[in-house]
Design a protein around this motif. Structure first.
Motif, PDB file in Angstrom:
ATOM      1  N   LEU A  57       0.818  -1.204   0.000  1.00 59.33           N
ATOM      2  CA  LEU A  57       0.000   0.000   0.000  1.00 59.33           C
ATOM      3  C   LEU A  57       0.861   1.267   0.000  1.00 59.33           C
ATOM      4  CD1 LEU A  57      -2.769  -1.127   2.501  1.00 59.33           C
ATOM      5  CD2 LEU A  57      -2.987  -0.844   0.029  1.00 59.33           C
ATOM      6  N   VAL A  58       1.935   1.260   0.777  1.00 58.76           N
ATOM      7  CA  VAL A  58       2.825   2.420   0.800  1.00 58.76           C
ATOM      8  C   VAL A  58       3.499   2.585  -0.561  1.00 58.76           C
ATOM      9  CG1 VAL A  58       4.886   3.407   1.851  1.00 58.76           C
ATOM     10  CG2 VAL A  58       3.173   2.299   3.290  1.00 58.76           C
ATOM     11  N   ALA A 102     -10.182   0.685  -5.727  1.00 53.58           N
ATOM     12  CA  ALA A 102     -11.082  -0.412  -5.396  1.00 53.58           C
ATOM     13  C   ALA A 102     -10.395  -1.400  -4.456  1.00 53.58           C
ATOM     14  CB  ALA A 102     -11.536  -1.117  -6.676  1.00 53.58           C
ATOM     15  N   GLN A 103      -9.125  -1.683  -4.714  1.00 55.96           N
ATOM     16  CA  GLN A 103      -8.379  -2.588  -3.843  1.00 55.96           C
ATOM     17  C   GLN A 103      -8.131  -1.973  -2.466  1.00 55.96           C
ATOM     18  OE1 GLN A 103      -4.816  -4.030  -5.684  1.00 55.96           O
ATOM     19  NE2 GLN A 103      -5.887  -4.950  -7.409  1.00 55.96           N
ATOM     20  N   VAL A 104      -7.881  -0.663  -2.433  1.00 52.13           N
ATOM     21  CA  VAL A 104      -7.641  -0.015  -1.146  1.00 52.13           C
ATOM     22  C   VAL A 104      -8.882  -0.101  -0.257  1.00 52.13           C
ATOM     23  CG1 VAL A 104      -7.203   2.213  -0.031  1.00 52.13           C
ATOM     24  CG2 VAL A 104      -5.864   1.539  -2.028  1.00 52.13           C
ATOM     25  N   VAL A 105     -10.060   0.087  -0.840  1.00 55.99           N
ATOM     26  CA  VAL A 105     -11.291   0.056  -0.046  1.00 55.99           C
ATOM     27  C   VAL A 105     -11.681  -1.375   0.313  1.00 55.99           C
ATOM     28  CG1 VAL A 105     -13.759   0.590  -0.066  1.00 55.99           C
ATOM     29  CG2 VAL A 105     -12.125   2.238  -0.983  1.00 55.99           C
ATOM     30  N   ILE A 106     -11.639  -2.272  -0.652  1.00 58.58           N
ATOM     31  CA  ILE A 106     -12.131  -3.636  -0.421  1.00 58.58           C
ATOM     32  C   ILE A 106     -11.117  -4.474   0.347  1.00 58.58           C
ATOM     33  CG2 ILE A 106     -12.922  -5.739  -1.571  1.00 58.58           C
ATOM     34  CD1 ILE A 106     -13.819  -3.995  -3.901  1.00 58.58           C
ATOM     35  N   GLY A 107      -9.831  -4.227   0.120  1.00 61.17           N
ATOM     36  CA  GLY A 107      -8.813  -5.125   0.649  1.00 61.17           C
ATOM     37  C   GLY A 107      -8.337  -4.831   2.054  1.00 61.17           C
ATOM     38  N   ALA A 191      -1.562 -15.549   5.312  1.00 53.19           N
ATOM     39  CA  ALA A 191      -2.028 -15.840   6.660  1.00 53.19           C
ATOM     40  C   ALA A 191      -2.367 -14.574   7.437  1.00 53.19           C
ATOM     41  CB  ALA A 191      -0.972 -16.649   7.413  1.00 53.19           C
ATOM     42  N   SER A 192      -1.649 -13.486   7.172  1.00 61.27           N
ATOM     43  CA  SER A 192      -1.877 -12.244   7.920  1.00 61.27           C
ATOM     44  C   SER A 192      -2.967 -11.378   7.310  1.00 61.27           C
ATOM     45  CB  SER A 192      -0.573 -11.437   8.003  1.00 61.27           C
ATOM     46  OG  SER A 192      -0.107 -11.122   6.698  1.00 61.27           O
ATOM     47  N   SER A 193      -3.099 -11.388   5.985  1.00 56.15           N
ATOM     48  CA  SER A 193      -4.093 -10.531   5.309  1.00 56.15           C
ATOM     49  C   SER A 193      -4.682 -11.269   4.110  1.00 56.15           C
ATOM     50  CB  SER A 193      -3.468  -9.205   4.865  1.00 56.15           C
ATOM     51  OG  SER A 193      -2.995  -8.470   5.965  1.00 56.15           O
ATOM     52  N   PRO A 194      -5.627 -12.167   4.336  1.00 52.93           N
ATOM     53  CA  PRO A 194      -6.193 -12.919   3.203  1.00 52.93           C
ATOM     54  C   PRO A 194      -7.110 -12.086   2.318  1.00 52.93           C
ATOM     55  CG  PRO A 194      -7.293 -13.526   5.242  1.00 52.93           C
ATOM     56  CD  PRO A 194      -6.160 -12.635   5.631  1.00 52.93           C
ATOM     57  N   THR A 195      -7.721 -11.032   2.872  1.00 54.81           N
ATOM     58  CA  THR A 195      -8.670 -10.247   2.075  1.00 54.81           C
ATOM     59  C   THR A 195      -8.004  -9.574   0.876  1.00 54.81           C
ATOM     60  OG1 THR A 195     -10.056  -9.873   4.018  1.00 54.81           O
ATOM     61  CG2 THR A 195     -10.392  -8.413   2.140  1.00 54.81           C
ATOM     62  N   PRO A 196      -6.927  -8.795   1.047  1.00 51.16           N
ATOM     63  CA  PRO A 196      -6.293  -8.207  -0.139  1.00 51.16           C
ATOM     64  C   PRO A 196      -5.694  -9.253  -1.069  1.00 51.16           C
ATOM     65  CG  PRO A 196      -4.960  -7.808   1.814  1.00 51.16           C
ATOM     66  CD  PRO A 196      -6.264  -8.349   2.283  1.00 51.16           C
ATOM     67  N   PHE A 197      -5.293 -10.388  -0.521  1.00 47.20           N
ATOM     68  CA  PHE A 197      -4.727 -11.457  -1.344  1.00 47.20           C
ATOM     69  C   PHE A 197      -5.722 -11.890  -2.407  1.00 47.20           C
ATOM     70  CE2 PHE A 197      -4.070 -15.952  -2.250  1.00 47.20           C
ATOM     71  CZ  PHE A 197      -2.724 -16.013  -2.517  1.00 47.20           C
ATOM     72  N   TRP A 198      -6.957 -12.204  -1.992  1.00 45.64           N
ATOM     73  CA  TRP A 198      -7.951 -12.672  -2.949  1.00 45.64           C
ATOM     74  C   TRP A 198      -8.553 -11.528  -3.747  1.00 45.64           C
ATOM     75  CZ3 TRP A 198      -7.552 -17.347  -4.300  1.00 45.64           C
ATOM     76  CH2 TRP A 198      -7.199 -18.350  -3.399  1.00 45.64           C
ATOM     77  N   THR A 199      -8.545 -10.307  -3.216  1.00 45.48           N
ATOM     78  CA  THR A 199      -9.026  -9.162  -3.982  1.00 45.48           C
ATOM     79  C   THR A 199      -8.161  -8.932  -5.213  1.00 45.48           C
ATOM     80  OG1 THR A 199      -9.892  -8.113  -1.973  1.00 45.48           O
ATOM     81  CG2 THR A 199      -9.543  -6.700  -3.886  1.00 45.48           C
ATOM     82  N   VAL A 200      -6.844  -8.963  -5.018  1.00 43.38           N
ATOM     83  CA  VAL A 200      -5.930  -8.780  -6.144  1.00 43.38           C
ATOM     84  C   VAL A 200      -6.067  -9.924  -7.139  1.00 43.38           C
ATOM     85  CG1 VAL A 200      -3.501  -8.612  -6.799  1.00 43.38           C
ATOM     86  CG2 VAL A 200      -4.326  -7.416  -4.765  1.00 43.38           C
ATOM     87  N   LYS A 201      -6.205 -11.145  -6.628  1.00 44.75           N
ATOM     88  CA  LYS A 201      -6.366 -12.295  -7.519  1.00 44.75           C
ATOM     89  C   LYS A 201      -7.617 -12.134  -8.393  1.00 44.75           C
ATOM     90  CE  LYS A 201      -2.935 -14.975  -6.042  1.00 44.75           C
ATOM     91  NZ  LYS A 201      -2.154 -13.892  -5.405  1.00 44.75           N
TER      92      LYS A 201
END
Length: 333
Positions: A57-58, A102-107, A191-201
């Protein structure tokens, strides 16, 4: 009155470039504000994500601030001058902004990890809406019949798009998805952040890869619709390359154990290559004549050409309210 009504389509066509310039300017200001409020700047906006994903993100904020925002400002200046390069350049920037915010908000890992990013949702929503408006205005201003590139350049552009799709599918996403299916605990990022992982996928494999494959094949076959989409897509890939390069640099600066100087250098080289290909593919657009009021009038079916530019050597007829004396005598005779 009739003349004023006939020239209204010309004003609308010219004003579309002004609207595009205004939307680009607002989008650039919103992207810069978001980056400066985040961890890269004042730190007022805190993302709800893991330290590993925070590097991404940074890095995205750095690319938005130092690459995409200046590019949007340049596109706004070109749109203010009604330059033909402005619409495809703006379309690529807007597509990248839609993808990013979209990724910043959803992930985000809402309610699970600390942060306050949800308080800045109006700002992120504004960036998303401005990107939508910019994309619509830019797409409407794109030429439906773009100039055909040389065969060598078309092969380079089509091959690059197909290569980017293959890299995203086989080189980047498929190996990590297999790991997430078989041994998820071994991957710290997942393991630490699955939400952005699948959002990007989802966004890469559901939108970017199909678009790159379709446009790449279309460019290789010489399709006009593919040439129209190739320049925005190449611009988008260039912005994405800059973002990934910034992520790799941030990881090196923070001493991330997964950081790699070779990876950062490789992504930087790919970004420069994409930028050069984008410029080369858009060079015929720069050679096109800029749209003017006279040129736009010819495209409007309700505006006679002689009304705007009378033919050389042919005087425009003067209005007359009464017949001349000589004409009256000839009629009476």
């Amino acid at each position: 009155m009739a003349t004023q009504q006939r020239t209204r389509p010309v004003a609308r066509a010219v004003d579309s470039y002004r609207l595009l310039a205004a939307a680009l300017t607002a989008l650039a200001a919103t992207m810069a504000t978001s980056s400066l409020l985040g961890p890269l700047g004042a730190g007022l906006m805190r993302y709800r994500t893991s330290p590993t994903t925070l590097h991404q993100l940074v890095g995205g904020d750095a690319a938005a601030l130092f690459v995409v925002t200046p590019l949007a400002v340049a596109a706004a200046v070109l749109a203010g001058r009604r330059h033909p390069v402005a619409p495809p350049l703006a379309a690529g920037i807007a597509g990248y902004a839609l993808y990013t915010y979209a990724q910043v908000v959803i992930g985000q890992e809402y309610l699970r990890l600390p942060g306050n990013v949800e308080r800045f949702f109006p700002l992120l929503l504004a960036a998303f809406l401005l990107a939508e408006a910019t994309l619509v205005l830019a797409w409407r201003a794109l030429s439906p019949h773009p100039s055909a590139p040389s065969r060598q350049l078309a092969r380079a552009a089509g091959g690059t798009l197909l290569g980017a799709a293959a890299f995203l599918l086989l080189g980047l996403h498929l190996p990590t998805m297999v790991t997430a299916w078989t041994d998820p605990a071994s991957m710290i990022e997942y393991a630490s952040s699955p939400t952005p992982f699948w959002t990007v996928k989802l966004m890469d494999l559901g939108i970017v890869v199909p678009a790159a494959v379709a446009v790449g094949l279309g460019v290789l076959r010489g399709a006009a619709w593919a040439r129209r989409m190739a320049y925005p897509l190449l611009t988008w890939l260039t912005c994405l390359g800059a973002s990934v390069t910034a992520m790799a640099v941030v990881m090196l600066a923070d001493g991330d154990p997964d950081a790699s100087p070779m990876l950062a250098a490789g992504f930087a080289a790919v970004t420069v290559t994409l930028a050069g290909l984008t410029v080369a593919f858009g060079r015929p657009l720069a050679a096109r004549r800029r749209p003017t009021a006279s040129a736009l009038c010819y495209c409007a079916p309700d505006i006679p050409r002689d009304l705007v530019a009378p033919q050389a050597g042919r005087a425009a007829p003067l209005p007359s309210t009464s017949a001349s004396p000589g004409r009256a005598r000839s009629l009476s005779a």
